[in-house]
Scaffold this motif. Structure first.
Motif, PDB file in Angstrom:
ATOM      1  N   VAL A 175       0.822  -1.205   0.000  1.00 18.35           N
ATOM      2  CA  VAL A 175       0.000   0.000   0.000  1.00 18.35           C
ATOM      3  C   VAL A 175       0.859   1.260   0.000  1.00 18.35           C
ATOM      4  O   VAL A 175       0.576   2.225  -0.726  1.00 18.35           O
ATOM      5  N   ARG A 176       1.896   1.284   0.801  1.00 21.51           N
ATOM      6  CA  ARG A 176       2.745   2.475   0.894  1.00 21.51           C
ATOM      7  C   ARG A 176       3.657   2.617  -0.314  1.00 21.51           C
ATOM      8  O   ARG A 176       4.069   3.731  -0.657  1.00 21.51           O
ATOM      9  N   CYS A 177       3.999   1.484  -0.959  1.00 19.71           N
ATOM     10  CA  CYS A 177       4.929   1.510  -2.090  1.00 19.71           C
ATOM     11  C   CYS A 177       4.228   1.652  -3.440  1.00 19.71           C
ATOM     12  O   CYS A 177       4.856   2.070  -4.408  1.00 19.71           O
ATOM     13  N   ASN A 178       2.968   1.205  -3.499  1.00 24.22           N
ATOM     14  CA  ASN A 178       2.244   1.121  -4.773  1.00 24.22           C
ATOM     15  C   ASN A 178       2.991   0.196  -5.737  1.00 24.22           C
ATOM     16  O   ASN A 178       3.232   0.532  -6.894  1.00 24.22           O
ATOM     17  N   VAL A 179       3.356  -0.991  -5.249  1.00 25.15           N
ATOM     18  CA  VAL A 179       4.090  -1.979  -6.045  1.00 25.15           C
ATOM     19  C   VAL A 179       3.463  -3.357  -5.815  1.00 25.15           C
ATOM     20  O   VAL A 179       3.133  -3.712  -4.678  1.00 25.15           O
ATOM     21  N   TRP A 180       3.313  -4.126  -6.912  1.00 32.97           N
ATOM     22  CA  TRP A 180       2.818  -5.498  -6.841  1.00 32.97           C
ATOM     23  C   TRP A 180       3.978  -6.482  -6.850  1.00 32.97           C
ATOM     24  O   TRP A 180       4.982  -6.276  -7.540  1.00 32.97           O
ATOM     25  N   VAL A 181       3.802  -7.583  -6.120  1.00 30.89           N
ATOM     26  CA  VAL A 181       4.740  -8.706  -6.155  1.00 30.89           C
ATOM     27  C   VAL A 181       3.912  -9.966  -6.362  1.00 30.89           C
ATOM     28  O   VAL A 181       2.940 -10.207  -5.638  1.00 30.89           O
ATOM     29  N   THR A 182       4.263 -10.772  -7.358  1.00 32.40           N
ATOM     30  CA  THR A 182       3.531 -11.999  -7.670  1.00 32.40           C
ATOM     31  C   THR A 182       4.444 -13.200  -7.490  1.00 32.40           C
ATOM     32  O   THR A 182       5.501 -13.275  -8.117  1.00 32.40           O
ATOM     33  N   ALA A 183       4.027 -14.123  -6.605  1.00 31.31           N
ATOM     34  CA  ALA A 183       4.766 -15.376  -6.443  1.00 31.31           C
ATOM     35  C   ALA A 183       4.375 -16.320  -7.570  1.00 31.31           C
ATOM     36  O   ALA A 183       3.258 -16.277  -8.081  1.00 31.31           O
ATOM     37  N   ASN A 184       5.300 -17.201  -7.958  1.00 30.95           N
ATOM     38  CA  ASN A 184       5.022 -18.116  -9.063  1.00 30.95           C
ATOM     39  C   ASN A 184       3.925 -19.103  -8.715  1.00 30.95           C
ATOM     40  O   ASN A 184       2.978 -19.295  -9.461  1.00 30.95           O
ATOM     41  N   ARG A 185       4.039 -19.774  -7.566  1.00 31.14           N
ATOM     42  CA  ARG A 185       3.043 -20.759  -7.152  1.00 31.14           C
ATOM     43  C   ARG A 185       2.996 -20.790  -5.637  1.00 31.14           C
ATOM     44  O   ARG A 185       3.968 -20.448  -4.960  1.00 31.14           O
ATOM     45  N   THR A 186       1.857 -21.223  -5.088  1.00 25.32           N
ATOM     46  CA  THR A 186       1.776 -21.493  -3.659  1.00 25.32           C
ATOM     47  C   THR A 186       2.120 -22.947  -3.415  1.00 25.32           C
ATOM     48  O   THR A 186       2.059 -23.778  -4.312  1.00 25.32           O
ATOM     49  N   ARG A 187       2.468 -23.280  -2.185  1.00 24.35           N
ATOM     50  CA  ARG A 187       2.815 -24.656  -1.838  1.00 24.35           C
ATOM     51  C   ARG A 187       1.611 -25.323  -1.167  1.00 24.35           C
ATOM     52  O   ARG A 187       0.902 -24.723  -0.375  1.00 24.35           O
ATOM     53  N   SER A 188       1.418 -26.604  -1.460  1.00 32.04           N
ATOM     54  CA  SER A 188       0.289 -27.322  -0.898  1.00 32.04           C
ATOM     55  C   SER A 188       0.593 -27.881   0.484  1.00 32.04           C
ATOM     56  O   SER A 188      -0.296 -28.281   1.213  1.00 32.04           O
TER      57      SER A 188
END
Length: 205
Positions: A175-188
């Motif tokens: 919110v403070r940075c206005n930047v998105w970070v996307t992880a490749n996959r979640t772990r089961s």
């Protein structure tokens, strides 16, 4: 409060119900006056509930902003300023108390197509703005992701991808940075780890 949704017959409901936690009793409350499904209803502290988006087969898409005044127990439509998100279904909406702002992301346009747009509403002035990332790409559009606010980070998990396929994407927004970070996959699965000293608070670099 539980508002609207799809009934067993497939139609959108227009009723509102409140669960009184003290006695675990349900109480019927006044609704906003239109049947809706696919909307969001988000608390702004102990003052309002903010109703964004949604649609019904008979009433069409909802582009108005309505709020339920918790103390007065009544609905009112609010005049919007700025650039509102327009008609949306299956979006995520999270309230950030330090900024007194509502963040609305993703969802589906009734005319078709998933949205990758992030809007925020400054509640004190009821003014919307669309947020383009300060750097880096936007995340892929998603519908019905699970969402939570952890400090100054919006956490969005799963939902449906842009072509309707189930998604396990984990997407974070500072919110403070206005930047998105996307992880490749979640772990089961999660492997237990020994306790470690907590790291210092995260900062935006």
């Amino acid at each position: 409060m539980v508002l609207g949704g799809v009934t067993g017959g497939g139609a959108a409901a227009d009723d509102a119900w409140v669960l009184e936690l003290g006695g675990l009793r349900w109480r019927r409350e006044e609704g906003p006056g239109l049947p809706l499904a696919g909307h969001s209803l988000t608390a702004r502290g102990v003052t309002w509930l903010l109703l964004v988006g949604g649609a019904s087969a008979g009433g069409g898409a909802n582009t108005a902003l309505r709020r339920f005044l918790l103390r007065e127990r009544r609905w009112e439509e609010v005049k919007q300023r700025g650039t509102p998100p327009g008609a949306l279904l299956g979006h995520s909406a999270l309230y950030h108390p330090p900024l007194d702002a509502l963040f609305v992301w993703g969802g589906q346009r009734p005319a078709g197509g998933a949205s990758d747009q992030l809007h925020w509403l400054r509640c004190a002035t009821v003014t919307w703005a669309r947020l383009a990332p300060a750097r880096g790409p936007r995340p892929q559009p998603h519908i019905f992701p699970a969402a939570a606010l952890l400090g100054d980070v919006l956490v969005l998990l799963g939902g449906q991808g842009p072509t309707g396929e189930p998604s396990d994407a984990l997407q974070l927004y500072g919110v403070r940075c206005n930047v998105w970070v996307t992880a490749n996959r979640t772990r089961s699965t999660v492997t237990p780890q020994p306790p470690v000293t907590p790291p210092p608070p995260a900062t935006c670099a």
